[in-house]
Design an enzyme around this catalytic site. Structure first.
Site, mmCIF file in Angstrom:
data_model
loop_
_atom_site.group_PDB
_atom_site.id
_atom_site.type_symbol
_atom_site.label_atom_id
_atom_site.label_comp_id
_atom_site.label_asym_id
_atom_site.label_seq_id
_atom_site.Cartn_x
_atom_site.Cartn_y
_atom_site.Cartn_z
ATOM 1 N N ASP A 255 52.802 91.107 112.223
ATOM 2 C CA ASP A 255 52.763 90.845 110.796
ATOM 3 C C ASP A 255 53.570 89.564 110.566
ATOM 4 O O ASP A 255 54.353 89.146 111.428
ATOM 5 C CB ASP A 255 53.406 92.034 110.060
ATOM 6 C CG ASP A 255 53.649 91.747 108.597
ATOM 7 O OD1 ASP A 255 52.685 91.402 107.896
ATOM 8 O OD2 ASP A 255 54.820 91.845 108.170
ATOM 9 N N ASP B 147 55.106 88.219 106.962
ATOM 10 C CA ASP B 147 56.217 88.338 106.013
ATOM 11 C C ASP B 147 57.063 89.571 106.302
ATOM 12 O O ASP B 147 56.558 90.688 106.390
ATOM 13 C CB ASP B 147 55.675 88.422 104.581
ATOM 14 C CG ASP B 147 55.084 87.113 104.119
ATOM 15 O OD1 ASP B 147 55.796 86.096 104.164
ATOM 16 O OD2 ASP B 147 53.894 87.095 103.716
ATOM 17 N N ASP C 1 56.890 95.397 109.629
ATOM 18 C CA ASP C 1 58.039 95.937 108.893
ATOM 19 C C ASP C 1 57.621 96.922 107.822
ATOM 20 O O ASP C 1 58.483 97.410 107.071
ATOM 21 C CB ASP C 1 58.822 94.795 108.246
ATOM 22 C CG ASP C 1 58.016 94.090 107.159
ATOM 23 O OD1 ASP C 1 56.858 93.709 107.443
ATOM 24 O OD2 ASP C 1 58.525 93.920 106.037
#
Length: 219
Positions: free
Chosen positions: A12, A14, A168
């Protein structure tokens, strides 16, 4: 030499590689404030990070009439573009990516960003040549739909069972589950540790350095 467990490592962007969670949440809140809407809490604004932009705004502002979402998206982009040049990679990301590439892993990105947004971020971070493939939310289904991982593995000729998704958010981990890939959680981004651990990732890292060490030893 020990046989590798994974061939393709998908990140991922961001909150996983780029330290952008707080900025994105603040821009979502600013967009709502501009339009006189109820401003989502920090948790509400952070929770939608990783989704496609339209889906994120619908989740952060669920009571809004559908016709108003394009205006919210426009205000979000206005605020984000004023701040994104100040964003930086998490410490250790650049060295980790260079090391993994040198070790022969395929590297990819699956992100809720738009194609224009990701290309701008990669160019600013001087990482355009590091990744073998990338997939954005405006090109296919948003997370947690498995399409991004399915498309990346097909493009690179890789086996989904030898692919790991690192992120995250629960959106990342649920996408991995839906696709039949492994998932690794990082605890320094948008979602709470207990939310991530509920999805049983194969590993959880509290820093990029921890993630890097685990990948070297176990991936």
């Amino acid at each position: 030499m020990t046989k590798k467990r994974f061939d393709l490592i998908v990140f991922d962007w961001d909150g996983t590689l780029m330290d952008s969670t707080a900025t994105i949440a603040a821009c979502i809140q600013a967009a709502a404030k501009d339009l006189g809407l109820a401003v989502p809490s920090n948790r509400q604004a952070s929770y939608v990070i990783g989704l496609g932009l339209q889906e994120a705004m619908q989740a952060a502002l669920p009571d809004l009439e559908p016709r108003h979402y394009p205006r919210v998206v426009e205000r979000y982009r206005y605020h984000y573009l004023a701040k994104d040049k100040g964003l930086t990679l998490f410490d250790g990301v650049r060295d980790m990516l260079a090391d993994l590439s040198q070790r022969g892993y395929f590297l990819a990105i699956a992100t809720g960003k738009s194609r224009v947004g990701l290309n701008r971020a990669l160019d600013a971070a001087n990482l355009l040549s590091v990744f073998d493939a990338t997939r954005c939310a405006d090109e296919t289904f948003s997370k947690p739909h498995p399409a991004m991982l399915q498309e990346l593995t097909r493009e690179l000729g890789q086996d989904i069972e030898r692919t790991v998704m690192i992120g995250d958010t629960t959106h990342d981990l649920q996408m991995a589950i839906n696709a039949g890939a492994a998932g690794i959680a990082v605890h320094y981004g948008a979602h709470a540790v207990h939310e991530l651990e509920a999805l049983n990732p194969v590993y959880s890292a509290s820093s990029v350095a921890e993630l890097h060490r685990w990948l070297i030893d176990n991936a």
